[in-house]
Design a protein around this motif. Structure first.
Motif, PDB file in Angstrom:
ATOM      1  N   TRP A  86     -12.131 -22.272  -5.681  1.00  0.00           N
ATOM      2  CA  TRP A  86     -11.077 -21.929  -6.634  1.00  0.00           C
ATOM      3  C   TRP A  86     -11.320 -20.561  -7.289  1.00  0.00           C
ATOM      4  N   ILE A  87     -12.571 -20.144  -7.356  1.00  0.00           N
ATOM      5  CA  ILE A  87     -12.859 -18.845  -7.990  1.00  0.00           C
ATOM      6  C   ILE A  87     -12.283 -17.696  -7.163  1.00  0.00           C
ATOM      7  N   PRO A  88     -12.668 -17.543  -5.891  1.00  0.00           N
ATOM      8  CA  PRO A  88     -12.036 -16.452  -5.144  1.00  0.00           C
ATOM      9  C   PRO A  88     -10.541 -16.684  -4.937  1.00  0.00           C
ATOM     10  N   GLY A  89     -10.109 -17.940  -4.927  1.00  0.00           N
ATOM     11  CA  GLY A  89      -8.685 -18.238  -4.772  1.00  0.00           C
ATOM     12  C   GLY A  89      -7.854 -17.671  -5.912  1.00  0.00           C
ATOM     13  N   ILE A  90      -8.281 -17.933  -7.135  1.00  0.00           N
ATOM     14  CA  ILE A  90      -7.560 -17.412  -8.306  1.00  0.00           C
ATOM     15  C   ILE A  90      -7.604 -15.883  -8.305  1.00  0.00           C
ATOM     16  N   LEU A  91      -8.770 -15.332  -8.019  1.00  0.00           N
ATOM     17  CA  LEU A  91      -8.902 -13.874  -8.021  1.00  0.00           C
ATOM     18  C   LEU A  91      -8.064 -13.232  -6.910  1.00  0.00           C
ATOM     19  N   ALA A  92      -7.951 -13.901  -5.763  1.00  0.00           N
ATOM     20  CA  ALA A  92      -7.123 -13.369  -4.677  1.00  0.00           C
ATOM     21  C   ALA A  92      -5.645 -13.368  -5.064  1.00  0.00           C
ATOM     22  N   VAL A  93      -5.184 -14.436  -5.709  1.00  0.00           N
ATOM     23  CA  VAL A  93      -3.787 -14.486  -6.157  1.00  0.00           C
ATOM     24  C   VAL A  93      -3.533 -13.374  -7.171  1.00  0.00           C
ATOM     25  N   LYS A  94      -4.450 -13.201  -8.102  1.00  0.00           N
ATOM     26  CA  LYS A  94      -4.316 -12.135  -9.101  1.00  0.00           C
ATOM     27  C   LYS A  94      -4.231 -10.777  -8.413  1.00  0.00           C
ATOM     28  N   GLU A  95      -5.064 -10.555  -7.405  1.00  0.00           N
ATOM     29  CA  GLU A  95      -5.056  -9.271  -6.706  1.00  0.00           C
ATOM     30  C   GLU A  95      -3.773  -9.075  -5.911  1.00  0.00           C
ATOM     31  N   MET A  96      -3.236 -10.132  -5.325  1.00  0.00           N
ATOM     32  CA  MET A  96      -1.963 -10.003  -4.605  1.00  0.00           C
ATOM     33  C   MET A  96      -0.841  -9.593  -5.553  1.00  0.00           C
ATOM     34  N   ILE A  97      -0.838 -10.156  -6.752  1.00  0.00           N
ATOM     35  CA  ILE A  97       0.152  -9.767  -7.758  1.00  0.00           C
ATOM     36  C   ILE A  97      -0.033  -8.299  -8.128  1.00  0.00           C
TER      37      ILE A  97
END
Length: 166
Positions: A86-97
């Motif tokens: 979930w840590i890289p998942g949340i950070l990846a979504v943030k980066e896509m935004i």
């Protein structure tokens, strides 16, 4: 190509090497190379500011290299069950935004440079990843802090985005 942009390019090139080392269970060498790659981030920013060699390319290349380095290592650590997904998942979504907003503004001729919130979140990522080598719990709590800081950075950039967009 100037030195800061070369250092950012080196960070991009080192990212697959670090992943390869982690996947080959050469963890210590992976952490060492990661630490050296993180140092190139500090060095390129210092050189760009001190010698005023900031470029439009560097404004995009530096954060791209940061994101590729951080996310590739974080997903690799999750694959190795060192941190939860979930840590890289949340950070990846943030980066896509962030990338979507950045591309939108780029097409309008606007580049938003890194701000203090983004820099602190990036530094937190580097410290937490290195901390995970010392102790997984330290790394986990550091990465939870990183997620929180990254969300603050997202809202900070979001405010600038909506101001620039209008």
């Amino acid at each position: 190509m100037n030195i800061p942009n070369l250092l950012s390019t080196m960070r991009l090139i080192l990212s697959p090497t670090i992943i390869w080392l982690f996947l080959r269970d050469q963890t210590l060498m992976g952490y060492i190379i990661f630490g050296l790659a993180a140092l190139t981030d500090i060095l390129d920013g210092f050189i760009a500011r001190k010698y005023n060699v900031r470029t439009k390319l560097g404004t995009v290349l530096d954060p791209l290299a940061d994101k590729v380095l951080a996310l590739s290592v974080l997903f690799t650590l999750a694959m190795k069950e060192i941190i939860p997904y979930w840590i890289p998942g949340i950070l990846a979504v943030k980066e896509m935004i962030m990338v979507a907003g950045g591309l939108f503004l780029w097409n309008k001729g606007v580049v938003i440079p890194a701000n203090i919130f983004g820099k602190v979140a990036t530094a937190s990522t580097y410290a937490a990843v290195l901390g995970s080598y010392v102790d997984r719990t330290i790394g986990l709590y550091g990465l939870i802090l990183t997620v929180a800081l990254s969300i603050v950075a997202l809202f900070s950039y979001g405010r600038i985005f909506f101001k620039e967009k209008v």
